[in-house]
Write a protein that holds these residues in place. Structure first.
Motif, PDB file in Angstrom:
ATOM      1  N   ASP A 510       5.350  43.437   1.061  1.00 34.19           N
ATOM      2  CA  ASP A 510       5.193  42.508   2.177  1.00 34.19           C
ATOM      3  C   ASP A 510       6.049  41.260   1.992  1.00 34.19           C
ATOM      4  O   ASP A 510       6.647  40.752   2.945  1.00 34.19           O
ATOM      5  CB  ASP A 510       3.724  42.124   2.337  1.00 34.19           C
ATOM      6  N   SER A 511       6.115  40.752   0.763  1.00 36.39           N
ATOM      7  CA  SER A 511       6.941  39.570   0.501  1.00 36.39           C
ATOM      8  C   SER A 511       8.409  39.858   0.755  1.00 36.39           C
ATOM      9  O   SER A 511       9.119  39.057   1.370  1.00 36.39           O
ATOM     10  CB  SER A 511       6.739  39.095  -0.944  1.00 36.39           C
ATOM     11  N   ARG A 512       8.872  41.003   0.277  1.00 40.13           N
ATOM     12  CA  ARG A 512      10.292  41.360   0.449  1.00 40.13           C
ATOM     13  C   ARG A 512      10.667  41.502   1.914  1.00 40.13           C
ATOM     14  O   ARG A 512      11.779  41.142   2.315  1.00 40.13           O
ATOM     15  CB  ARG A 512      10.598  42.675  -0.284  1.00 40.13           C
ATOM     16  N   VAL A 513       9.757  42.004   2.725  1.00 41.18           N
ATOM     17  CA  VAL A 513      10.069  42.283   4.130  1.00 41.18           C
ATOM     18  C   VAL A 513       9.853  41.059   5.015  1.00 41.18           C
ATOM     19  O   VAL A 513      10.695  40.727   5.866  1.00 41.18           O
ATOM     20  CB  VAL A 513       9.211  43.469   4.642  1.00 41.18           C
ATOM     21  N   ILE A 514       8.745  40.366   4.829  1.00 37.39           N
ATOM     22  CA  ILE A 514       8.341  39.331   5.786  1.00 37.39           C
ATOM     23  C   ILE A 514       9.082  38.018   5.580  1.00 37.39           C
ATOM     24  O   ILE A 514       9.434  37.341   6.555  1.00 37.39           O
ATOM     25  CB  ILE A 514       6.814  39.125   5.721  1.00 37.39           C
ATOM     26  N   ILE A 515       9.328  37.627   4.347  1.00 38.12           N
ATOM     27  CA  ILE A 515       9.963  36.326   4.105  1.00 38.12           C
ATOM     28  C   ILE A 515      11.306  36.193   4.819  1.00 38.12           C
ATOM     29  O   ILE A 515      11.543  35.179   5.501  1.00 38.12           O
ATOM     30  CB  ILE A 515      10.093  36.061   2.590  1.00 38.12           C
ATOM     31  N   PRO A 516      12.222  37.161   4.728  1.00 37.36           N
ATOM     32  CA  PRO A 516      13.483  37.014   5.468  1.00 37.36           C
ATOM     33  C   PRO A 516      13.289  36.948   6.985  1.00 37.36           C
ATOM     34  O   PRO A 516      13.998  36.202   7.676  1.00 37.36           O
ATOM     35  CB  PRO A 516      14.275  38.271   5.072  1.00 37.36           C
ATOM     36  N   ILE A 517      12.329  37.709   7.501  1.00 39.44           N
ATOM     37  CA  ILE A 517      12.092  37.709   8.944  1.00 39.44           C
ATOM     38  C   ILE A 517      11.567  36.349   9.391  1.00 39.44           C
ATOM     39  O   ILE A 517      11.966  35.827  10.436  1.00 39.44           O
ATOM     40  CB  ILE A 517      11.109  38.834   9.329  1.00 39.44           C
ATOM     41  N   VAL A 518      10.668  35.748   8.613  1.00 35.71           N
ATOM     42  CA  VAL A 518      10.147  34.422   8.950  1.00 35.71           C
ATOM     43  C   VAL A 518      11.290  33.409   9.005  1.00 35.71           C
ATOM     44  O   VAL A 518      11.366  32.577   9.919  1.00 35.71           O
ATOM     45  CB  VAL A 518       9.084  33.977   7.924  1.00 35.71           C
ATOM     46  N   LEU A 519      12.198  33.479   8.042  1.00 33.83           N
ATOM     47  CA  LEU A 519      13.327  32.550   8.023  1.00 33.83           C
ATOM     48  C   LEU A 519      14.174  32.678   9.284  1.00 33.83           C
ATOM     49  O   LEU A 519      14.570  31.674   9.894  1.00 33.83           O
ATOM     50  CB  LEU A 519      14.187  32.800   6.778  1.00 33.83           C
ATOM     51  N   VAL A 520      14.456  33.904   9.675  1.00 35.74           N
ATOM     52  CA  VAL A 520      15.283  34.130  10.861  1.00 35.74           C
ATOM     53  C   VAL A 520      14.576  33.622  12.115  1.00 35.74           C
ATOM     54  O   VAL A 520      15.182  32.935  12.957  1.00 35.74           O
ATOM     55  CB  VAL A 520      15.628  35.629  11.004  1.00 35.74           C
ATOM     56  N   VAL A 521      13.311  33.941  12.257  1.00 39.59           N
ATOM     57  CA  VAL A 521      12.565  33.550  13.456  1.00 39.59           C
ATOM     58  C   VAL A 521      12.435  32.034  13.553  1.00 39.59           C
ATOM     59  O   VAL A 521      12.625  31.449  14.630  1.00 39.59           O
ATOM     60  CB  VAL A 521      11.173  34.225  13.466  1.00 39.59           C
ATOM     61  N   VAL A 522      12.116  31.379  12.446  1.00 37.87           N
ATOM     62  CA  VAL A 522      11.992  29.917  12.471  1.00 37.87           C
ATOM     63  C   VAL A 522      13.333  29.275  12.817  1.00 37.87           C
ATOM     64  O   VAL A 522      13.393  28.298  13.575  1.00 37.87           O
ATOM     65  CB  VAL A 522      11.466  29.400  11.117  1.00 37.87           C
ATOM     66  N   PHE A 523      14.422  29.832  12.282  1.00 36.17           N
ATOM     67  CA  PHE A 523      15.748  29.311  12.625  1.00 36.17           C
ATOM     68  C   PHE A 523      16.013  29.423  14.128  1.00 36.17           C
ATOM     69  O   PHE A 523      16.514  28.486  14.758  1.00 36.17           O
ATOM     70  CB  PHE A 523      16.835  30.066  11.857  1.00 36.17           C
ATOM     71  N   LEU A 524      15.671  30.561  14.717  1.00 31.00           N
ATOM     72  CA  LEU A 524      15.897  30.751  16.154  1.00 31.00           C
ATOM     73  C   LEU A 524      15.063  29.772  16.982  1.00 31.00           C
ATOM     74  O   LEU A 524      15.533  29.258  18.003  1.00 31.00           O
ATOM     75  CB  LEU A 524      15.569  32.192  16.536  1.00 31.00           C
ATOM     76  N   ILE A 525      13.831  29.498  16.552  1.00 31.15           N
ATOM     77  CA  ILE A 525      12.992  28.532  17.264  1.00 31.15           C
ATOM     78  C   ILE A 525      13.617  27.144  17.210  1.00 31.15           C
ATOM     79  O   ILE A 525      13.703  26.434  18.220  1.00 31.15           O
ATOM     80  CB  ILE A 525      11.571  28.508  16.673  1.00 31.15           C
ATOM     81  N   LEU A 526      14.081  26.755  16.045  1.00 28.50           N
ATOM     82  CA  LEU A 526      14.714  25.445  15.897  1.00 28.50           C
ATOM     83  C   LEU A 526      15.999  25.353  16.716  1.00 28.50           C
ATOM     84  O   LEU A 526      16.281  24.324  17.341  1.00 28.50           O
ATOM     85  CB  LEU A 526      15.023  25.173  14.426  1.00 28.50           C
ATOM     86  N   ALA A 527      16.774  26.430  16.709  1.00 27.93           N
ATOM     87  CA  ALA A 527      18.025  26.436  17.473  1.00 27.93           C
ATOM     88  C   ALA A 527      17.745  26.276  18.964  1.00 27.93           C
ATOM     89  O   ALA A 527      18.452  25.552  19.674  1.00 27.93           O
ATOM     90  CB  ALA A 527      18.795  27.734  17.200  1.00 27.93           C
ATOM     91  N   ALA A 528      16.705  26.945  19.450  1.00 30.04           N
ATOM     92  CA  ALA A 528      16.352  26.829  20.867  1.00 30.04           C
ATOM     93  C   ALA A 528      15.835  25.431  21.187  1.00 30.04           C
ATOM     94  O   ALA A 528      16.148  24.866  22.242  1.00 30.04           O
ATOM     95  CB  ALA A 528      15.307  27.878  21.229  1.00 30.04           C
ATOM     96  N   LEU A 529      15.048  24.852  20.288  1.00 28.57           N
ATOM     97  CA  LEU A 529      14.483  23.530  20.517  1.00 28.57           C
ATOM     98  C   LEU A 529      15.553  22.442  20.500  1.00 28.57           C
ATOM     99  O   LEU A 529      15.586  21.562  21.368  1.00 28.57           O
ATOM    100  CB  LEU A 529      13.419  23.222  19.458  1.00 28.57           C
TER     101      LEU A 529
END
Length: 701
Positions: A510-529
């Motif tokens: 779960d750590s290997r899979v989810i951590i990179p996805i969280v980083l990408v999603v948070v980046f996209l939210i910040l970019a949109a904001l």
């Protein structure tokens, strides 16, 4: 459109409608929230994914009547040797145990140890719908029997049932956790606003949000198969209190500003909501979406924690942009007593601490951010000390409960794994071959005769080591490698030791899979904001660096200060999600204010004015969140203490160092390039030295 929506709770009539809505909502919510404990699944096997080998074993052993039983290991000891009278008592106790509700089958024993100093009896306890509570009641009843007429004979109930009983006692502190968390919030708000009424309004709103959240989660667990457990409950409490109070602080701070600019408090609240809502909504969305990504986990406990906590954050957001504004407007300016913000008054022009910090950073911003980043990088080195491979049963509590004492006594006088074997299910035709192969596995003390039911057979392998130890994990791996190689046997290994091993593997995946996805999603939210690319990249970098530093320091503190044996397998992932999502919060609060000012005055002046304007409220928010997570240490659980410390320390580090020093220095150094490729990037910076004007003159876009 947004202005119209955000102004609704502050309307002259709408405020009463909003209040009535929440009152009506809370009536059924209170009743449903009280039932949340009824749908908790605290059995460790229920946390595993359906494709885990130990889960499949649970399904296959149902026909043998073993799937719904848990062993309680009763240990007696006497330092100078067990007497005949002691053996007679142990025998009488074994018969008495059979009369206890939910005790099934005949006890195994009593058996005297080879050194003659201890006696062991293994009792099978039937699990019922009440889960841990049911096991706890059985253990309490057994203790009532066993502690009578001991005459110096030691008595302990250990094993999985004893562990469950002690866990119940540990988690029963949930009420005190809520009280401590509430007190932390009240004290910090009193120190922040020096008003006795604002903490009360905040507490009422947060309490309503928590109750409503628990009601919604109960319905999801009852009707949508959401997996919740005691861990979910205490994490939800601190998260809702911390996050919702943060949003309240941001709203109150802006409302107080607007009360000085607007004579009508309804207009002031409408403007405050309009100005603060984008940052609050973006913050809550970032946290909620990050938590929802935990649904990608294979570990059911982690998978269920994500949406449950996301519900808490979103309900907290709803309460803070509806109920909180309505209550503040209904109360009027007197809610700020004794320092009421009068219309036309000016905020103190006295240079605050964050203005001074900004001035110091602005001298040599590049040197400041490089030095700060290097210091955080050194702190990250402590991550190499992290031992997140699970905790043995005896190491899961901050104190030493009776089950841990009993476990030590059992290990001293008997094979540590006796009474809690591994289960091997195989085809009946291969049972003898599997039994022979299993007996040759290092770490297996003995194998029971096969029990045949239909086409399957089950074998019980006694472990030489404690079922939660690293040695037992290696034995499980070797046993699986051995029986899987037997053609046509369809053999699978389960039991408590196998459950722990599968939990470790699922958590690592779960750590290997989810951590990179969280980083990408948070980046996209910040970019949109922020409508930019550079700023989100820099902000993400600072938060990840802050996370690494927090985890590095925490791992050293856990070992060398607290003396903990290690960390649970899910600790890195949960720490990451909470620290990254919550750490981004403060960057959002700061950078959205900077972006609001930058079109009028330029990015560099805006960076200093944004720090000056938001410094106090963000610091208070950080203290609230750190305090609420630190309150988790009131539970005598190592996992709760570790998660609480790591998040609390990380939030303080992010609030006091990363956001105020590192982000500000980066913004000053990078300047308008922060907003590339948006139109704001093309705006030229004003010439001349960068200075911080008093907060009372902050520009409004």
């Amino acid at each position: 459109m947004l202005r119209k929506l955000t102004s609704l709770p502050s309307g002259r009539v709408a405020k009463w409608v909003v209040l009535a809505f929440w009152v009506v909502l809370l009536v059924p919510a209170v009743m449903l929230a009280g039932k949340l404990g009824d749908v908790e699944e605290n059995d460790s096997s229920a946390w595993l994914p359906s494709n885990a080998e130990s889960t499949k074993v649970v399904e296959r052993v149902e026909k043998f009547g073993l799937a719904d039983t848990v062993p309680a290991i009763v240990v007696y000891d006497r330092a100078d040797g067990v007497t005949d009278a002691d053996m007679a008592k142990a025998t009488a106790d074994a018969k008495a145990f059979q009369n206890i509700q939910n005790v099934v089958g005949d006890p195994q024993g009593p058996v005297k140890s080879q050194d003659g100093k201890a006696v062991q009896t293994v009792v099978q306890v039937q699990k019922d719908k009440s889960g841990w509570d049911g096991l706890g009641k059985v253990v309490d009843a057994m203790t009532d029997v066993g502690e009578k007429n001991t005459d110096g004979l030691g008595f302990h109930v250990t094993g999985p049932a004893g562990q469950a009983s002690d866990s119940i006692k540990a988690f029963s502190g949930g009420g005190s956790l809520t009280t401590i968390t509430a007190l932390v919030v009240v004290v910090i708000l009193l120190l922040t606003y020096r008003s006795p009424w604002l903490p009360l309004v905040s507490l009422v709103t947060v309490g309503g949000a928590l109750i409503t959240s628990e009601a919604v989660i109960y319905l999801l667990a009852k009707h949508a198969d959401l997996v919740v457990n005691a861990q979910t409950s205490f994490t939800l409490t601190v998260l809702v209190f911390g996050a919702a109070t943060d949003y309240a602080l941001l709203l109150i701070s802006r409302y107080r500003e607007e009360l000085r600019r607007h004579e009508d408090r309804h207009e002031a609240m409408a403007e405050a909501l309009h100005r603060s809502s984008p940052a609050i909504i973006a913050s809550a969305a970032t946290v909620a979406i990050s938590l929802m990504l935990l649904m990608l986990a294979t570990l059911n406990s982690t998978q269920g924690l994500g949406p449950a906590c996301a519900v808490g954050v979103l309900v907290g957001l709803l309460a803070m942009v509806t109920l909180m504004p309505a209550l503040l407007v209904i109360c009027g300016r007197w809610v700020f007593w004794p320092v009421k913000p009068a219309y036309g008054s000016k905020a103190s022009a006295k240079e605050g601490i964050w203005t001074k910090v900004g001035t110091a950073v602005s001298g040599k911003p590049r040197l400041v951010w490089i030095g700060t980043a290097l210091a955080l990088g050194v702190m990250c080195l402590g991550m190499f000390n992290l031992k997140a491979d699970g905790l043995a049963n005896k190491d899961q509590f901050t104190n030493k409960p009776q089950t841990a004492v009993g476990e030590e006594i059992q290990a001293e006088h008997f094979p540590a794994g006796s009474g809690d074997p591994i289960y091997v299910v195989t085809k009946a035709a291969s049972a003898q071959q599997v039994s022979t192969a299993l007996a040759d596995v290092r770490g297996i003390a003995g194998v029971s005769p096969p029990i045949v039911e239909g086409e399957d057979a089950i074998l019980l392998g006694e472990l030489e080591d404690n079922p939660s130890s690293d040695a037992a994990m290696r034995t499980v791996e070797q046993a699986r490698d051995t029986v899987h190689r037997i053609d046509g046997a369809d053999a699978q290994v389960g039991g408590n030791a196998a459950v722990i091993r599968d939990t470790q593997e699922a958590a690592a995946r779960d750590s290997r899979v989810i951590i990179p996805i969280v980083l990408v999603v948070v980046f996209l939210i910040l970019a949109a904001l922020l409508r930019a690319v550079v700023a989100p990249l820099l902000l993400m970098g600072t938060v990840v660096l802050s996370f690494g530093a927090a985890l590095g320091v925490s791992s050293l503190v856990f070992e060398h200060v607290f003396g903990f044996a290690g960390e649970e397998a899910s600790f890195p992932l949960l720490s990451f999600v909470f620290l990254v999502a919550l750490g981004i919060d403060y960057n959002i609060f700061l950078v959205t204010r900077v972006r609001e000012i930058a079109p009028l005055q330029g990015t560099r002046p805006a960076a200093l004015k944004g720090l000056s304007a938001t410094g106090s409220v963000i610091t208070s928010a950080g203290l609230v969140l750190a305090g609420t997570f630190a309150a988790m240490a009131s539970l005598p659980l190592v996992f709760a203490a570790e998660l609480g410390f790591a998040v609390a320390f990380g939030v303080l580090l992010d609030t006091l160092v990363v956001r105020s020093v590192l982000v500000t220095a980066l913004t000053l150094d990078v300047g308008r390039w922060m907003w590339w490729p948006s139109n704001l990037f093309r705006q030229q910076e004003p010439s001349g030295p960068v200075a911080v004007e008093p907060e009372r003159e902050t520009a409004r876009a």
